[in-house]
Design a protein around this motif. Structure first.
Motif, PDB file in Angstrom:
ATOM      1  N   LEU A 107      41.666  25.871  35.614  1.00 43.95           N
ATOM      2  CA  LEU A 107      40.788  26.970  35.929  1.00 43.95           C
ATOM      3  C   LEU A 107      41.616  27.601  37.196  1.00 43.95           C
ATOM      4  N   VAL A 108      41.743  28.807  36.878  1.00 47.47           N
ATOM      5  CA  VAL A 108      42.240  29.670  38.068  1.00 47.47           C
ATOM      6  C   VAL A 108      41.256  30.544  38.444  1.00 47.47           C
ATOM      7  N   PHE A 109      40.773  30.875  39.626  1.00 51.77           N
ATOM      8  CA  PHE A 109      39.970  31.659  39.879  1.00 51.77           C
ATOM      9  C   PHE A 109      39.908  32.573  41.226  1.00 51.77           C
ATOM     10  N   VAL A 110      40.128  33.839  41.085  1.00 51.53           N
ATOM     11  CA  VAL A 110      40.132  34.660  42.334  1.00 51.53           C
ATOM     12  C   VAL A 110      38.685  35.113  42.987  1.00 51.53           C
ATOM     13  N   LYS A 111      38.492  34.956  44.192  1.00 47.94           N
ATOM     14  CA  LYS A 111      37.086  35.384  44.892  1.00 47.94           C
ATOM     15  C   LYS A 111      37.589  36.478  45.819  1.00 47.94           C
ATOM     16  N   GLN A 112      37.051  37.764  45.358  1.00 49.55           N
ATOM     17  CA  GLN A 112      37.339  38.915  46.141  1.00 49.55           C
ATOM     18  C   GLN A 112      35.915  39.266  46.924  1.00 49.55           C
ATOM     19  N   GLN A 113      36.302  39.459  48.381  1.00 46.36           N
ATOM     20  CA  GLN A 113      34.966  39.748  49.114  1.00 46.36           C
ATOM     21  C   GLN A 113      35.696  40.459  50.438  1.00 46.36           C
ATOM     22  N   LYS A 114      35.171  41.634  50.599  1.00 47.06           N
ATOM     23  CA  LYS A 114      35.603  42.652  51.700  1.00 47.06           C
ATOM     24  C   LYS A 114      36.804  43.038  51.546  1.00 47.06           C
ATOM     25  N   GLY A 115      37.652  43.242  50.309  1.00 45.07           N
ATOM     26  CA  GLY A 115      38.937  43.519  50.059  1.00 45.07           C
ATOM     27  C   GLY A 115      40.043  42.597  50.319  1.00 45.07           C
ATOM     28  N   ARG A 116      39.504  41.226  50.431  1.00 45.44           N
ATOM     29  CA  ARG A 116      40.332  40.213  50.813  1.00 45.44           C
ATOM     30  C   ARG A 116      40.345  39.198  49.205  1.00 45.44           C
ATOM     31  N   LYS A 117      41.370  38.819  48.904  1.00 41.51           N
ATOM     32  CA  LYS A 117      41.352  38.130  47.751  1.00 41.51           C
ATOM     33  C   LYS A 117      41.674  36.370  48.217  1.00 41.51           C
ATOM     34  N   SER A 118      40.991  35.638  47.769  1.00 41.10           N
ATOM     35  CA  SER A 118      41.264  34.234  47.690  1.00 41.10           C
ATOM     36  C   SER A 118      41.441  33.677  46.412  1.00 41.10           C
ATOM     37  N   TYR A 119      42.329  32.708  46.339  1.00 40.66           N
ATOM     38  CA  TYR A 119      42.614  32.235  44.989  1.00 40.66           C
ATOM     39  C   TYR A 119      42.337  30.594  44.838  1.00 40.66           C
ATOM     40  N   PHE A 120      42.124  30.137  43.928  1.00 40.72           N
ATOM     41  CA  PHE A 120      41.573  28.864  43.713  1.00 40.72           C
ATOM     42  C   PHE A 120      42.289  28.071  42.346  1.00 40.72           C
ATOM     43  N   LEU A 121      42.814  26.909  42.567  1.00 35.62           N
ATOM     44  CA  LEU A 121      43.068  26.270  41.136  1.00 35.62           C
ATOM     45  C   LEU A 121      42.256  24.973  41.185  1.00 35.62           C
ATOM     46  N   LEU A 122      41.669  24.987  39.989  1.00 41.17           N
ATOM     47  CA  LEU A 122      40.600  23.992  39.728  1.00 41.17           C
ATOM     48  C   LEU A 122      41.174  22.833  38.767  1.00 41.17           C
ATOM     49  N   GLU A 123      41.216  21.542  39.052  1.00 41.20           N
ATOM     50  CA  GLU A 123      41.466  20.465  38.086  1.00 41.20           C
ATOM     51  C   GLU A 123      40.347  19.534  37.858  1.00 41.20           C
ATOM     52  N   ILE A 124      39.973  19.303  36.780  1.00 44.12           N
ATOM     53  CA  ILE A 124      39.004  18.154  36.458  1.00 44.12           C
ATOM     54  C   ILE A 124      39.634  16.984  35.814  1.00 44.12           C
TER      55      ILE A 124
END
Length: 172
Positions: free
Chosen positions: A65-82
């Protein structure tokens, strides 16, 4: 409908079914926690197959899973491995090494942004987490990459508290 089809498919291994259910729970958690101030956008490894996906270059790495968190115009990216309990330690170490090599390669910066993604790893149990946390710490020191954001949790903790909450994650 798709998830129920996969669930009824008796050729699938139990670990595959459990991983699919967990990924669905995570996507639903992101949907519930999205609001006007922050939003989450999950991208599954199936989405990486599409040429027009901005994350197509991750196809070979194939995070679950890749997910993007957008908060106050700023993007943070995450790579998830199970990592499930069927995997051997050597296989998990190789996979973590692949992620570290990828994060150090510069591909992310060239394709997405200078804001490197955080790597989130879910392990089947505490014993595996502790062992691989030590391994990862040593790997980061050897590669002079202590600045990479890598965090671990157990499957039990991820199911109980979700993956969005930061209290769940142990930084390496």
């Amino acid at each position: 409908e798709t998830i129920q089809k996969l669930y009824r498919d008796n050729t699938r291994e139990e670990s595959f079914i459990n991983r699919c259910v967990l990924l669905t729970d995570i996507a639903l958690e992101m949907h519930r926690k999205s609001n006007k101030e922050k939003s989450y956008s999950p991208i599954t490894n199936t989405d990486l197959d599409y040429q027009d996906s901005p994350f197509h270059f991750l196809k070979d790495l194939s995070p679950q899973l890749v997910f993007v968190k957008q908060q106050k115009g700023r993007k943070s990216y995450f790579l998830l491995e199970i990592f499930d309990s069927a995997l051997k330690g050597r296989t998990i170490k190789r996979r973590i090494r692949e992620y570290v090599d990828f994060l150090l390669s510069g591909d992310w910066e060239n394709k997405i942004s200078n804001n490197l993604p955080a790597l989130l790893c879910i392990f089947p149990d505490l014993h595996t987490l502790i062992s691989l946390k030590r391994f990862t710490r040593t790997l980061l020191e050897e590669n002079d990459a202590e600045n990479l954001d890598i965090s671990f949790t157990t499957l039990e903790e991820a199911k109980r508290s979700g993956v969005i909450e930061t209290e769940v994650w142990e930084k390496v």
